[in-house]
Design a protein around this motif. Structure first.
Motif, PDB file in Angstrom:
ATOM      1  N   GLU A  51       0.820  -1.208   0.000  1.00 18.25           N
ATOM      2  CA  GLU A  51       0.000   0.000   0.000  1.00 18.25           C
ATOM      3  C   GLU A  51       0.857   1.263   0.000  1.00 18.25           C
ATOM      4  O   GLU A  51       0.509   2.264  -0.617  1.00 18.25           O
ATOM      5  N   TYR A  52       1.973   1.217   0.707  1.00 15.70           N
ATOM      6  CA  TYR A  52       2.859   2.377   0.826  1.00 15.70           C
ATOM      7  C   TYR A  52       4.161   2.165   0.049  1.00 15.70           C
ATOM      8  O   TYR A  52       5.210   2.683   0.427  1.00 15.70           O
ATOM      9  N   LEU A  53       4.076   1.445  -1.031  1.00 15.07           N
ATOM     10  CA  LEU A  53       5.235   1.078  -1.836  1.00 15.07           C
ATOM     11  C   LEU A  53       6.006   2.285  -2.368  1.00 15.07           C
ATOM     12  O   LEU A  53       7.228   2.261  -2.466  1.00 15.07           O
ATOM     13  N   THR A  54       5.324   3.363  -2.676  1.00 15.12           N
ATOM     14  CA  THR A  54       5.978   4.519  -3.283  1.00 15.12           C
ATOM     15  C   THR A  54       6.538   5.512  -2.267  1.00 15.12           C
ATOM     16  O   THR A  54       7.200   6.478  -2.649  1.00 15.12           O
ATOM     17  N   VAL A  55       6.296   5.278  -0.978  1.00 14.95           N
ATOM     18  CA  VAL A  55       6.792   6.187   0.052  1.00 14.95           C
ATOM     19  C   VAL A  55       8.287   5.956   0.242  1.00 14.95           C
ATOM     20  O   VAL A  55       8.720   4.842   0.521  1.00 14.95           O
ATOM     21  N   GLU A  56       9.058   7.030   0.094  1.00 20.18           N
ATOM     22  CA  GLU A  56      10.513   6.912   0.160  1.00 20.18           C
ATOM     23  C   GLU A  56      11.124   7.674   1.329  1.00 20.18           C
ATOM     24  O   GLU A  56      12.343   7.821   1.405  1.00 20.18           O
ATOM     25  N   ASN A  57      10.301   8.136   2.239  1.00 20.69           N
ATOM     26  CA  ASN A  57      10.781   8.900   3.381  1.00 20.69           C
ATOM     27  C   ASN A  57      10.221   8.252   4.653  1.00 20.69           C
ATOM     28  O   ASN A  57       9.003   8.064   4.752  1.00 20.69           O
ATOM     29  N   PRO A  58      11.070   7.914   5.622  1.00 22.88           N
ATOM     30  CA  PRO A  58      10.575   7.253   6.829  1.00 22.88           C
ATOM     31  C   PRO A  58       9.566   8.108   7.604  1.00 22.88           C
ATOM     32  O   PRO A  58       8.612   7.575   8.163  1.00 22.88           O
ATOM     33  N   LEU A  59       9.753   9.419   7.607  1.00 28.14           N
ATOM     34  CA  LEU A  59       8.809  10.302   8.295  1.00 28.14           C
ATOM     35  C   LEU A  59       7.438  10.235   7.633  1.00 28.14           C
ATOM     36  O   LEU A  59       6.418  10.136   8.320  1.00 28.14           O
ATOM     37  N   GLU A  60       7.410  10.256   6.318  1.00 34.04           N
ATOM     38  CA  GLU A  60       6.134  10.172   5.602  1.00 34.04           C
ATOM     39  C   GLU A  60       5.446   8.829   5.854  1.00 34.04           C
ATOM     40  O   GLU A  60       4.237   8.779   6.086  1.00 34.04           O
ATOM     41  N   LEU A  61       6.208   7.743   5.837  1.00 35.07           N
ATOM     42  CA  LEU A  61       5.635   6.425   6.119  1.00 35.07           C
ATOM     43  C   LEU A  61       5.098   6.383   7.547  1.00 35.07           C
ATOM     44  O   LEU A  61       3.987   5.910   7.789  1.00 35.07           O
ATOM     45  N   TRP A  62       5.875   6.895   8.488  1.00 36.86           N
ATOM     46  CA  TRP A  62       5.478   6.938   9.896  1.00 36.86           C
ATOM     47  C   TRP A  62       4.164   7.700  10.049  1.00 36.86           C
ATOM     48  O   TRP A  62       3.238   7.252  10.726  1.00 36.86           O
ATOM     49  N   GLN A  63       4.075   8.862   9.413  1.00 40.34           N
ATOM     50  CA  GLN A  63       2.866   9.682   9.509  1.00 40.34           C
ATOM     51  C   GLN A  63       1.675   9.014   8.827  1.00 40.34           C
ATOM     52  O   GLN A  63       0.563   9.057   9.351  1.00 40.34           O
ATOM     53  N   ASN A  64       1.900   8.389   7.675  1.00 42.13           N
ATOM     54  CA  ASN A  64       0.824   7.682   6.985  1.00 42.13           C
ATOM     55  C   ASN A  64       0.269   6.548   7.834  1.00 42.13           C
ATOM     56  O   ASN A  64      -0.948   6.372   7.931  1.00 42.13           O
ATOM     57  N   LEU A  65       1.152   5.777   8.436  1.00 39.65           N
ATOM     58  CA  LEU A  65       0.706   4.675   9.294  1.00 39.65           C
ATOM     59  C   LEU A  65      -0.019   5.212  10.524  1.00 39.65           C
ATOM     60  O   LEU A  65      -1.044   4.670  10.931  1.00 39.65           O
ATOM     61  N   ASN A  66       0.507   6.288  11.082  1.00 38.82           N
ATOM     62  CA  ASN A  66      -0.124   6.901  12.238  1.00 38.82           C
ATOM     63  C   ASN A  66      -1.531   7.399  11.884  1.00 38.82           C
ATOM     64  O   ASN A  66      -2.488   7.146  12.620  1.00 38.82           O
ATOM     65  N   ASP A  67      -1.661   8.085  10.759  1.00 38.54           N
ATOM     66  CA  ASP A  67      -2.966   8.590  10.328  1.00 38.54           C
ATOM     67  C   ASP A  67      -3.947   7.449  10.099  1.00 38.54           C
ATOM     68  O   ASP A  67      -5.132   7.564  10.408  1.00 38.54           O
TER      69      ASP A  67
END
Length: 100
Positions: A68-84
């Motif tokens: 689902e988050y295959l295109t996310v290349e920044n750990p902060l963005e992935l962290w925030q997406n999972l948190n949201d």
């Protein structure tokens, strides 16, 4: 199955049922690796630190979440997406656990 053996702790389930313990485990492990700043706002992490943290995070999430988050290349963005995606579970899970 070999992938499970390399994990430091249980991967985040796609349902989010282990989210609270997963967040704590991630923060502790990233702190121990001196990479916790990579998931904090306005960090000055190097590209190498970001890549290492992203690999670590992706290694500890369910395969469905990886895709689902295959295109996310920044750990902060992935962290925030999972948190949201899963944060709302705190409001549901914690009161229920307190009443049990």
């Amino acid at each position: 199955m070999a992938n499970i053996e390399n994990r430091k702790f249980i991967a985040l389930d796609i349902s989010g049922k282990n989210y609270l313990s997963w967040v704590l485990d991630v923060k502790l492990h990233l702190s121990a690796k001196k990479l916790r700043h990579t998931i904090e706002e306005e960090n000055t992490a190097t590209n190498e630190e970001r890549a290492t943290a992203l690999i670590f995070l992706r290694h500890h999430i369910d395969d469905g979440l990886k895709y689902e988050y295959l295109t996310v290349e920044n750990p902060l963005e992935l962290w925030q997406n999972l948190n949201d995606r899963i944060e709302h579970l705190k409001a549901v899970v914690l009161p229920k656990a307190l009443n049990d």
